[in-house]
Write an enzyme that holds these catalytic residues in place. Sequence first.
Site, PDB file in Angstrom:
ATOM      1  N   LYS A  95      46.827  -5.753  46.742  1.00 47.06           N
ATOM      2  CA  LYS A  95      47.514  -4.755  45.907  1.00 47.06           C
ATOM      3  C   LYS A  95      46.670  -4.318  44.710  1.00 47.06           C
ATOM      4  O   LYS A  95      46.803  -3.195  44.241  1.00 47.06           O
ATOM      5  CB  LYS A  95      48.862  -5.284  45.424  1.00 47.06           C
ATOM      6  CG  LYS A  95      49.934  -5.232  46.517  1.00 47.06           C
ATOM      7  CD  LYS A  95      51.317  -5.372  45.928  1.00 47.06           C
ATOM      8  CE  LYS A  95      52.380  -5.149  46.994  1.00 47.06           C
ATOM      9  NZ  LYS A  95      52.429  -6.281  47.969  1.00 47.06           N
ATOM     10  N   GLU A 117      58.526   0.418  39.827  1.00 46.81           N
ATOM     11  CA  GLU A 117      59.559  -0.553  40.141  1.00 46.81           C
ATOM     12  C   GLU A 117      58.881  -1.695  40.904  1.00 46.81           C
ATOM     13  O   GLU A 117      57.770  -1.546  41.405  1.00 46.81           O
ATOM     14  CB  GLU A 117      60.648   0.065  41.020  1.00 46.81           C
ATOM     15  CG  GLU A 117      60.217   0.390  42.444  1.00 46.81           C
ATOM     16  CD  GLU A 117      59.326   1.623  42.528  1.00 46.81           C
ATOM     17  OE1 GLU A 117      59.421   2.477  41.628  1.00 46.81           O
ATOM     18  OE2 GLU A 117      58.539   1.710  43.476  1.00 46.81           O
ATOM     19  N   SER A 382      45.944 -10.302  53.908  1.00 46.18           N
ATOM     20  CA  SER A 382      46.232  -9.464  52.741  1.00 46.18           C
ATOM     21  C   SER A 382      46.445 -10.233  51.443  1.00 46.18           C
ATOM     22  O   SER A 382      46.220  -9.698  50.367  1.00 46.18           O
ATOM     23  CB  SER A 382      47.455  -8.578  53.023  1.00 46.18           C
ATOM     24  OG  SER A 382      48.555  -9.356  53.452  1.00 46.18           O
TER      25      SER A 382
HETATM   26  C1  LIG Z   1      53.014  -6.274  49.275  1.00 47.60           C
HETATM   27  C2  LIG Z   1      52.283  -7.053  50.272  1.00 47.60           C
HETATM   28  C3  LIG Z   1      52.186  -6.643  51.622  1.00 47.60           C
HETATM   29  C4  LIG Z   1      52.900  -5.445  52.171  1.00 47.60           C
HETATM   30  O1  LIG Z   1      52.517  -4.215  51.667  1.00 47.60           O
HETATM   31  P1  LIG Z   1      51.650  -3.171  52.506  1.00 47.60           P
HETATM   32  O2  LIG Z   1      51.713  -1.942  51.692  1.00 47.60           O
HETATM   33  O3  LIG Z   1      52.301  -3.024  53.845  1.00 47.60           O
HETATM   34  O4  LIG Z   1      50.292  -3.724  52.631  1.00 47.60           O
HETATM   35  C5  LIG Z   1      51.409  -7.394  52.492  1.00 47.60           C
HETATM   36  N1  LIG Z   1      50.780  -8.515  52.063  1.00 47.60           N
HETATM   37  C6  LIG Z   1      50.854  -8.947  50.792  1.00 47.60           C
HETATM   38  C7  LIG Z   1      50.129 -10.180  50.417  1.00 47.60           C
HETATM   39  C8  LIG Z   1      51.602  -8.242  49.852  1.00 47.60           C
HETATM   40  O5  LIG Z   1      51.677  -8.667  48.584  1.00 47.60           O
END
Ligand SMILES: *Cc1c(COP(=O)(O)O)cnc(C)c1O
Length: 401
Positions: A95, A117, A382
Amino acid sequence: MEKSYLNSNPNEKGYFGKFGGAFIPPPLEKPFAQINEAYDRLSKSYDFLEELRSIRKHYQGRPTPISYAKRLSDFVGGGRIYLKREDLNHTGAHKLNHCMAEALVAKYLGKKKIMAETGAGQHGVALATAAAYFGLECEIHMGEVDIIKEKPNVIRMKILGAKIVPVTFGLKTLKEAVDSCFQAYVAQADTSFYAIGSVVGPHPFPKMVRDFQRVVGLEAKEQFYEMTASLPDSVVACVGGGSNAMGLFSGFIDDPVKLYGVEPLGKSTRLGEHAASLTYGSEGIMHGFNSIMLKDEKGEPAPVYSVASGLDYPSVGPEQAHLKTIGRTIIATANDKESIDAFYKLSRLEGIIPALESSHAVSFAMKLAKENPKESILINLSGRGDKDIDFVTENYPIPDQ
Ligand SMILES: *Cc1c(COP(=O)(O)O)cnc(C)c1O
């Protein structure tokens, strides 16, 4: 010369095929047009791009590496699994890639404040981090119910200097927080920037956030080639709004690489017990854009659920809807139980505790590897799972082996 996919999508109105657009109330038309015009300019500005590059290298810790998950691959007994390590970004997830860039846009626009938000608090923490870095005010709207549930993230945001606005109407969760933040933004659009947290929202956000996440795919393509002298056969990412998936996909979209998005199947396929918008949803407009969404009997956004709070959103980014519709991506699912299992497997076998969101991608990639023993699979890991360990260990006992 034929234009590449990324250069020709979206069109000037913000459409990916029939999905996307900007469905906004009249008072917001001007500020969104201003952001669109500014982003068009900044995306070609040497100064802007150079400052962003420097921040990524010297502050965020980019490039993040790719790790070959040898013990996990051996355990599955199939194809080779690789991890793009977005968990190693500063603050522990992808993010920050778009939050730092959005805050930089705000700075170039001369804004004093960034606002958004947040549901589980992940976007709020990333944005509060960016605000502290740039010396901007930060205002985060959050439902009262979520404030109680996500206390550690609320404390983090406060330490970082953000102002939390508790939302006390309706169900007091994410949907009301969006409404509250939009309302507050209308009154101060001259001095503030609304930083959307994924590839969702009205044009130009789906394009802008995708462009800011593109660094993941660009790095990954080069790194993977250096490691293996070839492209991966498949790439896999979890899909909430779709930003980490678009980041990785965009590196391989014009290549002969299969692109898999993994949606959360929660407790069951029953409406209300999952958040698999692309898998079970239908076309509709919500939060200012046309996409594929989960609706209740009245056609309103349906209640959704996933063990991973970053994935429980009843719609999805318009580009994800488009890519699925034209058959360029394949959408799969993983449920809570499978994802928890993958959470523990990756921790034990690789020494990497993944975010519950990312665990959905790991779970599906393990299946894919088993079915395709000759293939190489690259996962977008992610985020890291530190934020999830209390919840997971309280609800799903640590396995003996
Ligand atoms: C917020 C989040 C997601 C989901 O958001 P996307 O916009 O679909 O990437 C995925 N993995 C993590 C670690 C997150 O914090």
